[in-house]
Design a protein around this motif. Structure first.
Motif, PDB file in Angstrom:
ATOM      1  N   ARG A  33       0.820  -1.221   0.000  1.00  0.00           N
ATOM      2  CA  ARG A  33       0.000   0.000   0.000  1.00  0.00           C
ATOM      3  C   ARG A  33       0.852   1.270   0.000  1.00  0.00           C
ATOM      4  O   ARG A  33       0.427   2.297  -0.531  1.00  0.00           O
ATOM      5  N   SER A  34       2.031   1.229   0.585  1.00  0.00           N
ATOM      6  CA  SER A  34       2.887   2.427   0.619  1.00  0.00           C
ATOM      7  C   SER A  34       3.779   2.543  -0.614  1.00  0.00           C
ATOM      8  O   SER A  34       4.373   3.583  -0.851  1.00  0.00           O
ATOM      9  N   ASP A  52       8.300  11.647  -3.745  1.00  0.00           N
ATOM     10  CA  ASP A  52       7.502  10.811  -2.866  1.00  0.00           C
ATOM     11  C   ASP A  52       8.194   9.507  -2.498  1.00  0.00           C
ATOM     12  O   ASP A  52       8.014   8.991  -1.397  1.00  0.00           O
ATOM     13  N   LYS A  53       8.996   8.969  -3.409  1.00  0.00           N
ATOM     14  CA  LYS A  53       9.653   7.685  -3.135  1.00  0.00           C
ATOM     15  C   LYS A  53      10.743   7.837  -2.072  1.00  0.00           C
ATOM     16  O   LYS A  53      10.908   6.961  -1.223  1.00  0.00           O
ATOM     17  N   VAL A  54      11.481   8.937  -2.128  1.00  0.00           N
ATOM     18  CA  VAL A  54      12.472   9.208  -1.084  1.00  0.00           C
ATOM     19  C   VAL A  54      11.773   9.442   0.253  1.00  0.00           C
ATOM     20  O   VAL A  54      12.213   8.943   1.296  1.00  0.00           O
ATOM     21  N   ALA A  55      10.661  10.175   0.220  1.00  0.00           N
ATOM     22  CA  ALA A  55       9.921  10.453   1.457  1.00  0.00           C
ATOM     23  C   ALA A  55       9.432   9.171   2.105  1.00  0.00           C
ATOM     24  O   ALA A  55       9.552   8.990   3.332  1.00  0.00           O
ATOM     25  N   VAL A  56       8.892   8.248   1.302  1.00  0.00           N
ATOM     26  CA  VAL A  56       8.388   6.985   1.840  1.00  0.00           C
ATOM     27  C   VAL A  56       9.531   6.158   2.423  1.00  0.00           C
ATOM     28  O   VAL A  56       9.394   5.575   3.508  1.00  0.00           O
ATOM     29  N   TRP A  57      10.661   6.119   1.713  1.00  0.00           N
ATOM     30  CA  TRP A  57      11.786   5.348   2.242  1.00  0.00           C
ATOM     31  C   TRP A  57      12.290   5.945   3.548  1.00  0.00           C
ATOM     32  O   TRP A  57      12.541   5.206   4.522  1.00  0.00           O
ATOM     33  N   ARG A 194       5.818  18.360   1.093  1.00  0.00           N
ATOM     34  CA  ARG A 194       6.157  19.068  -0.151  1.00  0.00           C
ATOM     35  C   ARG A 194       5.667  18.313  -1.378  1.00  0.00           C
ATOM     36  O   ARG A 194       5.372  18.905  -2.414  1.00  0.00           O
ATOM     37  N   ASN A 195       5.595  16.987  -1.258  1.00  0.00           N
ATOM     38  CA  ASN A 195       5.138  16.167  -2.381  1.00  0.00           C
ATOM     39  C   ASN A 195       3.664  15.789  -2.272  1.00  0.00           C
ATOM     40  O   ASN A 195       3.171  15.008  -3.095  1.00  0.00           O
ATOM     41  N   LYS A 196       2.988  16.338  -1.262  1.00  0.00           N
ATOM     42  CA  LYS A 196       1.545  16.146  -1.083  1.00  0.00           C
ATOM     43  C   LYS A 196       1.161  14.667  -1.055  1.00  0.00           C
ATOM     44  O   LYS A 196       0.241  14.219  -1.737  1.00  0.00           O
ATOM     45  N   ILE A 197       1.901  13.908  -0.247  1.00  0.00           N
ATOM     46  CA  ILE A 197       1.611  12.485  -0.091  1.00  0.00           C
ATOM     47  C   ILE A 197       0.454  12.321   0.882  1.00  0.00           C
ATOM     48  O   ILE A 197       0.425  12.942   1.945  1.00  0.00           O
ATOM     49  N   GLY A 198      -0.495  11.463   0.536  1.00  0.00           N
ATOM     50  CA  GLY A 198      -1.664  11.249   1.374  1.00  0.00           C
ATOM     51  C   GLY A 198      -1.331  10.606   2.706  1.00  0.00           C
ATOM     52  O   GLY A 198      -0.331   9.891   2.847  1.00  0.00           O
ATOM     53  N   ALA A 199      -2.210  10.829   3.683  1.00  0.00           N
ATOM     54  CA  ALA A 199      -1.976  10.338   5.033  1.00  0.00           C
ATOM     55  C   ALA A 199      -1.920   8.814   5.082  1.00  0.00           C
ATOM     56  O   ALA A 199      -1.095   8.235   5.807  1.00  0.00           O
ATOM     57  N   TRP A 200      -2.780   8.131   4.319  1.00  0.00           N
ATOM     58  CA  TRP A 200      -2.801   6.678   4.377  1.00  0.00           C
ATOM     59  C   TRP A 200      -1.505   6.067   3.876  1.00  0.00           C
ATOM     60  O   TRP A 200      -1.010   5.073   4.422  1.00  0.00           O
ATOM     61  N   ARG A 201      -0.928   6.662   2.843  1.00  0.00           N
ATOM     62  CA  ARG A 201       0.348   6.129   2.346  1.00  0.00           C
ATOM     63  C   ARG A 201       1.435   6.290   3.398  1.00  0.00           C
ATOM     64  O   ARG A 201       2.295   5.410   3.566  1.00  0.00           O
ATOM     65  N   LEU A 202       1.400   7.390   4.115  1.00  0.00           N
ATOM     66  CA  LEU A 202       2.388   7.604   5.177  1.00  0.00           C
ATOM     67  C   LEU A 202       2.174   6.627   6.333  1.00  0.00           C
ATOM     68  O   LEU A 202       3.137   6.123   6.919  1.00  0.00           O
ATOM     69  N   ILE A 203       0.928   6.348   6.650  1.00  0.00           N
ATOM     70  CA  ILE A 203       0.637   5.391   7.725  1.00  0.00           C
ATOM     71  C   ILE A 203       1.156   4.013   7.342  1.00  0.00           C
ATOM     72  O   ILE A 203       1.772   3.311   8.166  1.00  0.00           O
ATOM     73  N   PHE A 204       0.925   3.606   6.093  1.00  0.00           N
ATOM     74  CA  PHE A 204       1.401   2.296   5.663  1.00  0.00           C
ATOM     75  C   PHE A 204       2.935   2.261   5.585  1.00  0.00           C
ATOM     76  O   PHE A 204       3.546   1.218   5.862  1.00  0.00           O
ATOM     77  N   ALA A 205       3.569   3.377   5.211  1.00  0.00           N
ATOM     78  CA  ALA A 205       5.033   3.429   5.215  1.00  0.00           C
ATOM     79  C   ALA A 205       5.563   3.204   6.627  1.00  0.00           C
ATOM     80  O   ALA A 205       6.543   2.472   6.837  1.00  0.00           O
ATOM     81  N   SER A 206       4.904   3.806   7.599  1.00  0.00           N
ATOM     82  CA  SER A 206       5.277   3.571   8.995  1.00  0.00           C
ATOM     83  C   SER A 206       5.007   2.124   9.388  1.00  0.00           C
ATOM     84  O   SER A 206       5.718   1.548  10.222  1.00  0.00           O
ATOM     85  N   GLY A 207       3.999   1.521   8.743  1.00  0.00           N
ATOM     86  CA  GLY A 207       3.665   0.129   9.031  1.00  0.00           C
ATOM     87  C   GLY A 207       4.775  -0.833   8.647  1.00  0.00           C
ATOM     88  O   GLY A 207       4.946  -1.880   9.280  1.00  0.00           O
ATOM     89  N   VAL A 208       5.542  -0.503   7.595  1.00  0.00           N
ATOM     90  CA  VAL A 208       6.682  -1.339   7.219  1.00  0.00           C
ATOM     91  C   VAL A 208       7.708  -1.335   8.347  1.00  0.00           C
ATOM     92  O   VAL A 208       8.248  -2.378   8.734  1.00  0.00           O
ATOM     93  N   GLY A 209       7.966  -0.144   8.890  1.00  0.00           N
ATOM     94  CA  GLY A 209       8.880  -0.048  10.029  1.00  0.00           C
ATOM     95  C   GLY A 209       8.337  -0.773  11.249  1.00  0.00           C
ATOM     96  O   GLY A 209       9.096  -1.398  12.001  1.00  0.00           O
ATOM     97  N   PHE A 210       7.024  -0.720  11.448  1.00  0.00           N
ATOM     98  CA  PHE A 210       6.401  -1.416  12.573  1.00  0.00           C
ATOM     99  C   PHE A 210       6.577  -2.923  12.430  1.00  0.00           C
ATOM    100  O   PHE A 210       6.814  -3.627  13.427  1.00  0.00           O
ATOM    101  N   ALA A 211       6.486  -3.448  11.197  1.00  0.00           N
ATOM    102  CA  ALA A 211       6.669  -4.884  10.972  1.00  0.00           C
ATOM    103  C   ALA A 211       8.058  -5.319  11.404  1.00  0.00           C
ATOM    104  O   ALA A 211       8.233  -6.411  11.973  1.00  0.00           O
TER     105      ALA A 211
END
Length: 353
Positions: A33-34, A52-57, A194-211
């Motif tokens: 999802r992220s 956005d890809k750098v931000a997610v990583w 700055r890249n206007k990434i949606g909140a859900w994508r950020l939550i799922f990106a954090s979810g990878v770290g949570f895993a």
């Protein structure tokens, strides 16, 4: 149900596999999802963009550090007992293997973890590339390539019989790891805004770290109640891909965390893509694309095993406990990927997928 009760009911090995499955499902859903991908982030950065890809990583990496260091502060996990910290690391393996892995993930258009996630969404290119990656990883572990890997890894190893703890080596207090994670997370959120990434994508990106934190904490808890020694480990895909392959090919293989992790990621990614209406079959565009992808997968298989882990195993999991060789391998993966993008892809200026 606590870990002790689980072990009493199903046994230590099945419990370890079940914890791997749980970690994998969380990782698979969150990564799909992220659209988390180190290869895409390095390509974006190599082309002078903080998108956005750098931000997610950055957010995935930083939240893994925050989750894991927070768990350690609460007494739920001890980094010094992690397998990556308890055994000697290879500086030479981190450099050579990291560079090879970085080259490979650009050629294959995804790191090993990303290939597994894409395979579950119907990407047949990733299925074939993932199989090549797993076979070469197994060859590098105990097959024809094992002696070469051992020789390169032995060129320069960490001292003291264990890996280097970067925080201790720099004389920093234990809480500095958590503070560092929070600082990088703040940077990630600025780039995301700055890249206007949606909140859900950020939550799922954090979810990878949570895993990653789930893997560390659960295997640590299991190691405290198990009769036999249990490795304290978390998400990585070089060794687990080889172990999972052998589990299905050799009836003497045993259940373990690794064997649950890979199927878990596949199941989680499949469910996430199916529910989102994103599951669709895709193949190779042409022979040149297939040749490039399989070459990259082979580079990653050998490079990941030599480096002691893949882009996830070193770049997120090992990085979250500040293992010295993991950070060096991550740096070399970035360098290898960016140089390959400049020399190979920027001639045609192909956009990162």
């Amino acid at each position: 149900m606590d870990i002790l009760t689980l072990v009493e009911r199903i046994g230590e090995a099945p419990a370890a596999a079940l914890l791997g499955l749980l970690t994998g499902v969380i990782f698979g859903i969150a990564a799909q999802r992220s659209r988390f991908c180190l290869r895409a982030a390095t390509v974006e950065f190599a082309r002078g963009r903080m998108g956005d890809k750098v931000a997610v990583w950055l957010l995935t990496f930083s939240t893994a550090v925050v989750w894991v260091q927070g768990a350690q502060y609460l007494g739920l996990f001890r980094a010094e007992e992690a397998r990556i910290m308890a055994i000697p690391g290879s500086w030479s393996g981190a450099v050579i293997g990291g560079l090879l892995f970085g080259v490979g993930m650009v050629l294959a258009r995804g790191c090993s973890g990303r290939l597994l996630v894409l395979a579950a969404t119907g990407n047949l290119r990733s299925v074939v590339s993932g199989l090549v990656f797993a076979v070469v990883a197994q060859m590098s572990l105990s097959g024809w390539l094992a002696s070469t890997r051992d020789s390169l890894a032995a060129l320069w190893v960490t001292s003291g019989g264990h890996n280097m703890d970067l925080l201790a080596a720099l004389g920093l207090p234990p809480m500095s790891g958590l503070a560092f994670g929070i600082a990088v997370a703040a940077l990630a959120l600025v780039v995301a805004a700055r890249n206007k990434i949606g909140a859900w994508r950020l939550i799922f990106a954090s979810g990878v770290g949570f895993a990653v934190a789930v893997g560390w904490v659960s295997t640590y808890a299991l190691s405290q109640v198990a009769f036999d020694p249990v490795p304290v480990e978390s998400a990585t895909f070089t060794g687990p891909s080889a172990s999972t392959l052998m589990f299905f090919l050799d009836n003497t293989a045993i259940l373990e965390f690794d064997v649950g992790l890979v199927p878990g990621v596949f199941v989680g990614s499949f469910l996430a893509s199916w529910l989102a209406g994103e599951f669709r079959f895709q193949g190779f565009e042409d022979e040149a694309n297939m040749r490039r992808a399989l070459t990259g997968a082979a580079f990653m298989g050998f490079g990941g095993m030599l480096a002691g882990g893949c882009a996830i195993g070193n770049g997120v999991t090992g990085g979250s406990v500040f293992a010295g060789t993991a950070w060096l391998a991550l740096l070399c993966m970035w360098i290898g990927a960016m140089v390959t993008d400049v020399l190979v892809d920027q001639r045609g200026v192909r956009q990162p997928a």
